[in-house]
Design an enzyme around this catalytic site. Structure first.
Site, PDB file in Angstrom:
ATOM      1  N   ASP A 172     -23.965   7.416  17.300  1.00  0.00           N
ATOM      2  CA  ASP A 172     -22.568   6.865  16.033  1.00  0.00           C
ATOM      3  C   ASP A 172     -23.075   6.666  15.206  1.00  0.00           C
ATOM      4  OD1 ASP A 172     -21.348   6.921  14.283  1.00  0.00           O
ATOM      5  OD2 ASP A 172     -19.701   7.778  14.125  1.00  0.00           O
ATOM      6  N   GLU A 197     -39.463   0.916  11.316  1.00  0.00           N
ATOM      7  CA  GLU A 197     -39.218  -0.695  10.524  1.00  0.00           C
ATOM      8  C   GLU A 197     -40.522  -0.915  11.703  1.00  0.00           C
ATOM      9  OE1 GLU A 197     -36.369  -3.282   9.764  1.00  0.00           O
ATOM     10  OE2 GLU A 197     -38.012  -5.000  11.493  1.00  0.00           O
ATOM     11  N   HIS A 232     -45.934  -7.909  11.440  1.00  0.00           N
ATOM     12  CA  HIS A 232     -46.400  -6.065  10.689  1.00  0.00           C
ATOM     13  C   HIS A 232     -47.728  -6.272   9.080  1.00  0.00           C
ATOM     14  CE1 HIS A 232     -41.902  -6.853   9.703  1.00  0.00           C
ATOM     15  NE2 HIS A 232     -41.751  -6.755   9.742  1.00  0.00           N
ATOM     16  N   LYS A 250     -28.280  -8.599  12.199  1.00  0.00           N
ATOM     17  CA  LYS A 250     -29.038  -7.984  11.692  1.00  0.00           C
ATOM     18  C   LYS A 250     -30.680  -7.118  12.678  1.00  0.00           C
ATOM     19  CE  LYS A 250     -32.394  -5.041   9.366  1.00  0.00           C
ATOM     20  NZ  LYS A 250     -34.138  -4.519   9.612  1.00  0.00           N
TER      21      LYS A 250
HETATM   22  C1  MEV Z   1     -36.169  -7.914  10.454  1.00  0.00           C
HETATM   23  O1  MEV Z   1     -35.862  -6.766  10.858  1.00  0.00           O
HETATM   24  C2  MEV Z   1     -35.021  -8.915  11.324  1.00  0.00           C
HETATM   25  C3  MEV Z   1     -35.256 -10.331  11.158  1.00  0.00           C
HETATM   26  O2  MEV Z   1     -35.510 -10.253   9.601  1.00  0.00           O
HETATM   27  C4  MEV Z   1     -34.619 -10.429  11.676  1.00  0.00           C
HETATM   28  C5  MEV Z   1     -34.115 -12.545  12.108  1.00  0.00           C
HETATM   29  O3  MEV Z   1     -34.280 -12.456  10.931  1.00  0.00           O
HETATM   30  O4  MEV Z   1     -33.713 -13.149  12.544  1.00  0.00           O
HETATM   31  C6  MEV Z   1     -36.559 -10.489  11.562  1.00  0.00           C
END
Ligand code: MEV
Length: 424
Positions: free
Chosen positions: A280, A86, A378, A264
């Protein structure tokens, strides 16, 4: 040019050609010519090694291997290897590490590396009697567990304690025996699973029940890592920015739909280091999310607040079951190289780096989200790739990227037009 293992603060690292970046890291970490060659080998895993790792192998698949710069954790500098697909993650980690080192740096700590093994006992005729029998046999059980891994015991680890729980379930009440094992520098799944399997017959004998599962728990809440930082408001562009980041965190704290995405983002950093060092990562993900839900509500793993000076205070606490010996960490040549670049000497130190990266990554995401939004970064990388593909080199790259972004049409034909114009 060699840097020696001194400072991870390397300004404009991302702008340097790859060869120069490799040279800098090689100098910093003392990589051998063979290790430098490995970096350019397209993944560093031979078919023979792959064949020994899993079943039904057809080939190998490479991902980008990068380093995040600028990390200073517990007064030590680190270049942090990250593997992922990413864009913007490595850049965000490096940028936030730079902001954090300008304040009081990042403080990270870990608990002892204790993992939990679970032994599920069904059909126990008398729970109280069974619990008493296990408690009385505590020393015998622990020493039987330790006989399974004399090497772990020799290096100061081993089975530490037993915890007994009665769990009510759809299948009726069950006795669940937790075996706590200090895994030292290993992740520990093999040692813990072996110990649990070996204890099962004696546990059946003591309880009069029937043992079903004997397996490690990935909710590694005895093996925690914690990172804390204070970022000056000036570094973030002022107090309103601090307030917005706190409000963004509060959203995650109040809403599991947001908390999942928030976490995430943390795992973007944690898993990227896990992949680079062949951990792992599924175990780490499972542990992180189970820990986030430990109160019965799914919560963000970080907490962001404002202190009395108006500065931003961040804390991340999460399970971090990682090892630096054993498993793929030892057999994957790139993982060995990654550990050499990191320069960590214990699994705890690796866990401290990873939790610090998670904290930086979360700040990077929140800062971008409350400001320009996540697509901006991005798009920048996309624009950069397009102008390079269109023939831009050296100083022209940055100029062409700016022009392409300003044009509002981030496409290859536009990149070609701009590069042609700038080249005159
Ligand atoms: C994208 O890989 C991760 C985000 O969505 C995390 C977030 O929203 O805090 C940018």
């Amino acid at each position: 040019m060699t840097y020696g293992r001194r400072s991870s603060r390397i300004s404009g690292f991302y702008k340097k050609p790859m060869e120069e970046r490799v040279g800098l890291v090689a100098g910093y970490a003392g990589l051998t010519p063979e290790e430098v060659e490995l970096l350019g080998s397209g993944g560093g895993l031979s078919l023979e090694a792959a064949e020994r790792m899993i079943e039904n192998v057809l080939g190998t698949m490479a991902y980008p291997f990068a380093v995040a710069v600028n990390f200073r954790i517990n007064d030590r500098d680190y270049l942090v290897p990250m593997v992922l697909e990413e864009p913007s993650v490595v850049a965000a980690a490096s940028n936030m590490a730079r902001l954090m080192r300008g304040g009081e740096g990042i403080r990270a700590t870990t608990t002892d590396p204790v993992m939990i093994g679970q032994i599920q006992v069904l059909d126990v005729p008398d729970m109280e009697k069974a619990k008493r029998a296990i408690t009385e046999a505590n020393t015998r059980l622990l020493s039987l567990a330790n006989q399974q891994d004399p090497v772990l015991v020799k290096v100061g680890g081993g089975a530490r304690d037993l915890v007994l729980r009665v769990v009510e379930s759809e299948a009726g009440p069950m006795l669940v025996v937790h075996l706590l094992v200090d895994c030292r520098d290993t992740m520990g799944a093999n040692a813990v699973d072996t110990m649990c399997e070996e204890l099962a017959p004696l546990i059946e004998e003591l309880t009069g029940g029937r043992v079903l599962l004997r397996i490690i728990s990935n909710l590694a809440d005895k093996r925690l890592a914690r990172a804390e930082t204070v970022v000056r408001k000036e570094a973030l562009g002022g107090e309103p920015m601090v307030d917005d980041i706190v409000a963004a965190w509060a959203f995650a704290d109040a809403d599991p739909y947001r908390a999942a995405t928030h976490n995430k983002g943390i795992m973007n950093g944690v898993v990227a280091v896990a992949l680079a060092t062949a951990q792992d990562h599924r175990a780490l993900e499972a542990g992180a999310h189970a820990y986030a839900a430990r109160s019965g509500r799914y919560l963000p793993l970080t907490r962001w607040s404002k202190n009395e000076h108006g500065d931003l205070v961040g804390v991340l606490e999460m399970p971090m079951a990682v090892g630096i010996v054993g498993g793929a960490t030892r057999t994957h040549p790139m993982a060995q190289l990654a550990l050499k670049v990191l320069g960590v000497s214990t699994a705890r130190e690796l866990a401290e780096v990873m939790v610090a990266v998670g904290l930086a990554q979360n700040l990077g995401a929140l800062r971008a989200l409350v400001q320009e939004g996540i697509q901006h970064g991005h798009m920048r990388l996309h624009a950069r790739n397009l102008v390079i593909m269109a023939g831009a080199e050296g100083d022209l790259v940055d100029k062409a990227v700016e022009a392409l972004i300003d044009s509002g049409e981030i496409r290859f034909d536009k990149a070609q037009e701009i590069v042609r114009r700038l080249k005159g």
